[in-house]
Scaffold this motif. Structure first.
Motif, PDB file in Angstrom:
ATOM      1  N   GLN A  65       0.819  -1.204   0.000  1.00  0.00           N
ATOM      2  CA  GLN A  65       0.000   0.000   0.000  1.00  0.00           C
ATOM      3  C   GLN A  65       0.855   1.257   0.000  1.00  0.00           C
ATOM      4  O   GLN A  65       0.452   2.281  -0.550  1.00  0.00           O
ATOM      5  CB  GLN A  65      -0.973  -0.012   1.186  1.00  0.00           C
ATOM      6  N   LEU A  66       2.016   1.200   0.602  1.00  0.00           N
ATOM      7  CA  LEU A  66       2.919   2.353   0.539  1.00  0.00           C
ATOM      8  C   LEU A  66       3.324   2.605  -0.909  1.00  0.00           C
ATOM      9  O   LEU A  66       3.334   3.741  -1.384  1.00  0.00           O
ATOM     10  CB  LEU A  66       4.169   2.112   1.388  1.00  0.00           C
ATOM     11  N   LEU A  67       3.643   1.532  -1.616  1.00  0.00           N
ATOM     12  CA  LEU A  67       4.044   1.686  -3.015  1.00  0.00           C
ATOM     13  C   LEU A  67       2.896   2.268  -3.836  1.00  0.00           C
ATOM     14  O   LEU A  67       3.099   3.155  -4.664  1.00  0.00           O
ATOM     15  CB  LEU A  67       4.484   0.336  -3.588  1.00  0.00           C
TER      16      LEU A  67
ATOM     17  N   ARG B  88       0.516   6.930  -6.614  1.00  0.00           N
ATOM     18  CA  ARG B  88      -0.540   7.930  -6.804  1.00  0.00           C
ATOM     19  C   ARG B  88      -0.006   9.336  -6.614  1.00  0.00           C
ATOM     20  O   ARG B  88      -0.324  10.250  -7.344  1.00  0.00           O
ATOM     21  CB  ARG B  88      -1.649   7.719  -5.772  1.00  0.00           C
ATOM     22  N   ARG B  89       0.798   9.481  -5.573  1.00  0.00           N
ATOM     23  CA  ARG B  89       1.322  10.804  -5.264  1.00  0.00           C
ATOM     24  C   ARG B  89       2.175  11.312  -6.418  1.00  0.00           C
ATOM     25  O   ARG B  89       2.083  12.468  -6.821  1.00  0.00           O
ATOM     26  CB  ARG B  89       2.141  10.715  -3.984  1.00  0.00           C
ATOM     27  N   ARG B  90       3.005  10.441  -6.941  1.00  0.00           N
ATOM     28  CA  ARG B  90       3.843  10.779  -8.093  1.00  0.00           C
ATOM     29  C   ARG B  90       2.991  11.235  -9.268  1.00  0.00           C
ATOM     30  O   ARG B  90       3.266  12.243  -9.899  1.00  0.00           O
ATOM     31  CB  ARG B  90       4.636   9.564  -8.539  1.00  0.00           C
ATOM     32  N   LEU B  91       1.969  10.433  -9.545  1.00  0.00           N
ATOM     33  CA  LEU B  91       1.090  10.753 -10.661  1.00  0.00           C
ATOM     34  C   LEU B  91       0.520  12.154 -10.496  1.00  0.00           C
ATOM     35  O   LEU B  91       0.478  12.944 -11.425  1.00  0.00           O
ATOM     36  CB  LEU B  91      -0.071   9.762 -10.712  1.00  0.00           C
TER      37      LEU B  91
ATOM     38  N   ARG C 269      12.496  -0.514  -1.632  1.00  0.00           N
ATOM     39  CA  ARG C 269      13.317  -0.783  -2.812  1.00  0.00           C
ATOM     40  C   ARG C 269      13.602  -2.266  -2.996  1.00  0.00           C
ATOM     41  O   ARG C 269      13.893  -2.718  -4.099  1.00  0.00           O
ATOM     42  CB  ARG C 269      14.649  -0.044  -2.709  1.00  0.00           C
ATOM     43  N   LEU C 270      13.526  -3.002  -1.906  1.00  0.00           N
ATOM     44  CA  LEU C 270      13.761  -4.446  -2.008  1.00  0.00           C
ATOM     45  C   LEU C 270      12.716  -5.135  -2.873  1.00  0.00           C
ATOM     46  O   LEU C 270      12.927  -6.226  -3.374  1.00  0.00           O
ATOM     47  CB  LEU C 270      13.697  -5.092  -0.618  1.00  0.00           C
ATOM     48  N   PHE C 271      11.568  -4.497  -2.997  1.00  0.00           N
ATOM     49  CA  PHE C 271      10.445  -5.192  -3.622  1.00  0.00           C
ATOM     50  C   PHE C 271      10.085  -4.665  -4.999  1.00  0.00           C
ATOM     51  O   PHE C 271       9.121  -5.096  -5.593  1.00  0.00           O
ATOM     52  CB  PHE C 271       9.218  -5.126  -2.698  1.00  0.00           C
ATOM     53  N   ILE C 272      10.839  -3.720  -5.493  1.00  0.00           N
ATOM     54  CA  ILE C 272      10.542  -3.187  -6.823  1.00  0.00           C
ATOM     55  C   ILE C 272      11.820  -3.146  -7.645  1.00  0.00           C
ATOM     56  O   ILE C 272      12.914  -3.235  -7.100  1.00  0.00           O
ATOM     57  CB  ILE C 272       9.938  -1.764  -6.734  1.00  0.00           C
ATOM     58  N   ASP C 273      11.652  -3.023  -8.948  1.00  0.00           N
ATOM     59  CA  ASP C 273      12.864  -2.952  -9.756  1.00  0.00           C
ATOM     60  C   ASP C 273      13.386  -1.509  -9.796  1.00  0.00           C
ATOM     61  O   ASP C 273      12.721  -0.571  -9.362  1.00  0.00           O
ATOM     62  CB  ASP C 273      12.640  -3.531 -11.158  1.00  0.00           C
ATOM     63  N   ASP C 274      14.601  -1.369 -10.304  1.00  0.00           N
ATOM     64  CA  ASP C 274      15.262  -0.064 -10.247  1.00  0.00           C
ATOM     65  C   ASP C 274      14.473   1.015 -10.981  1.00  0.00           C
ATOM     66  O   ASP C 274      14.419   2.161 -10.558  1.00  0.00           O
ATOM     67  CB  ASP C 274      16.659  -0.150 -10.869  1.00  0.00           C
ATOM     68  N   GLU C 275      13.865   0.585 -12.081  1.00  0.00           N
ATOM     69  CA  GLU C 275      13.148   1.555 -12.891  1.00  0.00           C
ATOM     70  C   GLU C 275      12.006   2.179 -12.089  1.00  0.00           C
ATOM     71  O   GLU C 275      11.829   3.387 -12.057  1.00  0.00           O
ATOM     72  CB  GLU C 275      12.599   0.825 -14.111  1.00  0.00           C
TER      73      GLU C 275
ATOM     74  N   ALA D 201      11.757   2.184  -8.869  1.00  0.00           N
ATOM     75  CA  ALA D 201      12.330   2.909  -7.733  1.00  0.00           C
ATOM     76  C   ALA D 201      12.748   4.314  -8.163  1.00  0.00           C
ATOM     77  O   ALA D 201      12.475   5.293  -7.472  1.00  0.00           O
ATOM     78  CB  ALA D 201      13.521   2.143  -7.173  1.00  0.00           C
ATOM     79  N   ASP D 202      13.384   4.414  -9.327  1.00  0.00           N
ATOM     80  CA  ASP D 202      13.806   5.724  -9.816  1.00  0.00           C
ATOM     81  C   ASP D 202      12.604   6.639  -9.976  1.00  0.00           C
ATOM     82  O   ASP D 202      12.634   7.813  -9.634  1.00  0.00           O
ATOM     83  CB  ASP D 202      14.509   5.595 -11.179  1.00  0.00           C
ATOM     84  N   TYR D 203      11.543   6.061 -10.503  1.00  0.00           N
ATOM     85  CA  TYR D 203      10.335   6.838 -10.739  1.00  0.00           C
ATOM     86  C   TYR D 203       9.734   7.314  -9.416  1.00  0.00           C
ATOM     87  O   TYR D 203       9.382   8.478  -9.256  1.00  0.00           O
ATOM     88  CB  TYR D 203       9.339   5.989 -11.515  1.00  0.00           C
ATOM     89  N   LEU D 204       9.644   6.390  -8.449  1.00  0.00           N
ATOM     90  CA  LEU D 204       8.964   6.719  -7.198  1.00  0.00           C
ATOM     91  C   LEU D 204       9.795   7.608  -6.287  1.00  0.00           C
ATOM     92  O   LEU D 204       9.264   8.433  -5.565  1.00  0.00           O
ATOM     93  CB  LEU D 204       8.586   5.443  -6.446  1.00  0.00           C
ATOM     94  N   PHE D 205      11.111   7.418  -6.303  1.00  0.00           N
ATOM     95  CA  PHE D 205      11.923   8.066  -5.272  1.00  0.00           C
ATOM     96  C   PHE D 205      12.828   9.173  -5.766  1.00  0.00           C
ATOM     97  O   PHE D 205      13.543   9.753  -4.995  1.00  0.00           O
ATOM     98  CB  PHE D 205      12.745   7.013  -4.527  1.00  0.00           C
TER      99      PHE D 205
END
Ligand code: ADP
Ligand code: MG
Length: 736
Positions: free
Chosen positions: A239-241, A246-249, A722-728, A730-734
């Protein structure tokens, strides 16, 4: 591993199993075969079950005919070849109270696995052979290997965790437990992402205690609360992801404020509207029916999204026949009212072509101002773009989309191809979303942003007719707002579904088909599903059509539709069926989604048990699309209980949401979550069915955490996610 600060999961993930005491090259390889490469992998390798040794069944107490889990030591092993050439391994298992026999047929390797001195748990049915109690081919969990040094009684405690698939890798559950224990001890206290107040309010344990509680419980009662906390963490990360996404969007979006007048949504059928009215108003007032309450409510949601400066990102769920199309069309027309274009994407060519035909018909009366035309007005231009459109026509469509002479485009994933550009794409509707991945959804949105003059994010409406349980929707579509069409148009009668059990009832089924046709209505016959072979499926459909045309349905006009036919042939057949030139359509599942022929009032599904419940419900939804009584017949004898449960559920219920819950119960979540996006494979303990309360709580906590400041002051949590998503991603979200 460091001691100074609570340890992050990331550190555990960076700690290779080879750092553990008894892990050399051989065990490292064995662990790798179970995908256990780091201390983190070990800690999240949860026990399949626990045996409570305080409640152990004595071997002397086994009840004949019942299933039992018994724990004992192997005291004797023999293997012999039987007359038929098969190998039989027979072992004797003993505990303080007595002994019994376990036999394995055709599992010669058991002789090597279950050597004398091994302690194991045997799970199976107790039978009798020559007046002796025994089990044949039970499930075996080796707990303690034959080597004396492993029999450190201190760890047996009273509750023993059983780890999955340990036999295959040549590791005992006991050894795995040992590695996990060492990891836990050496890790010390773990970082806990959950704020203290939230933890208290939710009555959850801290993370460290929970890992200990599930792997090394002192007593049985420790396990459940430990599991709850670990399940919560799985949901919280997810849910954090989603909340971050959403916030990014929202941050990054350049939305469009569509001009939409809420009063236009209430334009009654036949009410006054003139050329100066909006397309939305002219469309709704031109209909011969009024919106259902649910349609009106959902359109309200959509209109608010469209009017807002943020791009719409909404999921529309509605059972089959609930009238999603008119809702979608209204949203598309709102885009046209603002001088922009609309796109409708469907999962199959059949469906795209059907949408095109019905859109053109529904919108034929509508015109828009155009200075280039002598009269100042022109009809809407609605075009098709699928893989089947020929090169020359395709170029014309591409040109029309760029120069804006095309208002609406209907297509398949062909819309996503590189060379598709728009002048100004305002609204996108995706039909039957479960067939499209998240990436495709994003790709289409990018079309609006990158490839149109306006450089704004089009509004997105995703429709699905396959109801999924609320919890699953929270996981799979958690980054979309949701609207539900929970009402059918007035006058719809529930479809009568039956499951004929004998020849007479089957004869009644075909009689019903003849009767309906005689009344001027139409029928579908769905041929059995043939896994993995469209060709075989097509052949059987061809044969079935011939058989029926010469037999049960002699004298009726029986058509054929299957996936191997050319597109133009399919169109031809659909058109004939729609027009009533064909009485019966023998088809494969190509007609599953969306086909809308209101005159069809019977559907016969052969070998119905081969289809999934959701699919059956979709198929059944091809009838019951007008005010006459419709019928669904489920033919065939299910070979197993699941099949029977599915058919009975369908007979008992017409409610897609209720059926979706049942489906989840039958199939388990694996299949459902198969549709889940990449990088979301973190649900190991959590059950969408049993842990709904935790999912809801996790969503609430996640939204609050992200709302504060997007986690920017919580590097430990970002590190964990970050452990649970790929780098791409992660770059987008963070990226800051
Ligand atoms: P879905 O796509 O949700 O399965 P459709 O949009 O195809 O459903 O609508 C099913 C049928 O109901 C269509 O024939 C449509 O014209 C009709 N319909 C839709 N809304 C209404 C309504 N408010 N009143 C009466 N009929 C309706
Ligand atoms: Mg539809």
């Amino acid at each position: 591993m460091s001691e100074a600060h609570p340890l992050r999961l990331r550190t555990l993930a960076d700690t290779k199993v080879s750092r553990l005491r008894n892990v050399g090259e051989k065990r490292e390889a064995a662990l790798r075969s179970l995908a256990l490469e780091s201390a983190f992998d070990l800690l999240t390798y949860y026990p399949r079950r626990h045996i409570d040794r305080t409640k152990r069944v004595d071997l002397s107490d086994l009840t004949l005919g019942e299933e039992a889990a018994v724990f004992g030591e192997v005291t004797k092993v023999t293997a012999r070849r039987m007359k038929n050439g098969r190998v039989m391994v027979e072992i004797t298992v003993s505990d303080d109270s007595g002994s019994f026999k376990v036999v394995f047929f055709n599992q010669a390797w058991r002789e090597k696995q279950l050597v004398k001195g091994v302690q194991a748990l045997f799970f199976g049915k107790v039978t009798e052979y020559r007046s002796q109690r025994q089990m044949s081919n039970p499930v075996v969990d080796v707990i303690i290997g034959p080597l004396g040094d492993e029999r450190d009684a201190s760890r047996i405690g009273r509750v023993v965790p059983i780890y999955p698939a340990s036999g295959k890798a040549g590791l005992t559950s006991w050894e795995i437990g040992g590695f996990i224990e060492e990891s836990l001890r050496r890790a010390g206290p773990l970082f806990d992402p959950l704020p203290e107040e939230a933890r208290r309010a939710l009555e959850l344990l801290d993370r460290t205690t929970s890992f200990w509680g599930i792997h090394l419980p002192d007593e049985y009662a420790d396990i459940a609360p430990a599991r709850r906390r670990l399940v919560f963490d799985e949901f919280l990360r997810l849910q954090l992801l989603l909340a971050l996404r959403r916030r990014r969007l929202e941050e990054s979006s350049a939305g469009i404020r569509h001009p939409i007048d809420l009063e236009d949504l209430d334009a009654a059928p036949g009410s006054l509207s003139d050329a100066s009215s909006s397309l939305v108003r002219r469309f709704l007032s031109g209909h011969h029916f009024a919106l259902t309450g649910a349609q009106r409510r959902v359109l309200g949601d959509i209109a608010r999204d469209l009017a807002s400066p943020l791009p719409m990102h909404r999921l529309l769920q509605g059972d089959v026949g609930s009238g999603k199309t008119i809702v979608a069309l209204t949203a598309l027309l709102a885009s046209l009212d603002g001088g922009r274009q609309g796109a409708l994407m469907a999962p199959t060519e059949v469906l795209a072509e059907q949408h095109l035909a019905s859109l053109r018909k529904d919108l034929e009366a509508l015109t828009k101002p155009d200075d280039a035309v002598l009269g100042g007005w022109r009809p809407l231009s609605i075009q098709l773009l699928t893989g089947r459109v020929r090169a020359k026509d395709r170029q014309a469509v591409l040109d029309g989309l760029v120069n804006g002479s095309i208002d609406l485009v209907v297509g398949t994933h062909a819309l996503l191809t590189e060379d598709v550009r728009f002048r100004s794409l305002g609204v996108i509707v995706i039909d039957e979303q479960h067939r499209f991945g998240v990436e495709q959804r994003a790709a289409l949105r990018d079309k609006g942003r990158e490839h149109s003059e306006e450089r704004a994010d089009p509004d997105l409406l995703v429709m699905t007719a396959t109801p999924i349980p609320r919890t699953a929707a929270m996981v799979i579509f958690g980054d979309l707002d949701r609207s539900v069409l929970d009402e059918l148009p007035v006058g719809r009668l529930p479809i009568t579904t039956s499951w004929p059990v004998d020849d007479r009832e089957v004869a009644d089924c075909w009689q019903r088909v003849r009767h309906e046709v005689a009344e001027g209505r139409r029928a579908y016959v769905i041929c059995p599903l043939v896994e993995d072979s469209e060709r075989v499926e097509a052949t059987s459909a061809v044969e079935e059509r011939t058989r029926l045309a010469l037999g049960e349905l002699r004298g009726l006009a029986v058509g054929l539709l299957h996936g191997q036919m050319k597109g133009s042939e399919k169109d031809e057949v659909m058109a004939q069926f729609r027009a009533g030139e064909l009485d019966v359509l023998v088809a494969t599942v190509v007609i599953e989604v969306g086909v809308d022929v209101p005159e069809a009032s019977v559907i016969v599904i052969e070998d119905a048990w081969r289809f999934g419940l959701a699919q059956l419900h979709q198929l059944r939804g091809r009838v019951g699309r007008s005010t006459v009584q419709s019928y669904c017949f489920l033919l065939g004898t299910p070979p197993n209980e699941d099949g029977a449960t599915r058919l009975q559920a369908l007979v008992d219920s017409n409610d897609g949401f209720a059926l979706a819950e049942i489906d989840l119960g039958i199939r388990g979540e694996g299949t459902l979550l198969g549709a889940r996006q990449r990088g979301r494979s973190d649900l190991r303990l959590a059950s969408l069915r049993d842990d709904e309360d935790l999912l809801i709580a996790a969503q609430r906590v996640a939204v609050a955490m992200v709302e504060r400041n997007g986690l920017s002051d919580q590097p430990e949590i970002i590190d964990e996610l970050r452990l649970f998503i790929d780098d791409e991603e992660a770059d987008y979200l963070f990226k800051s």
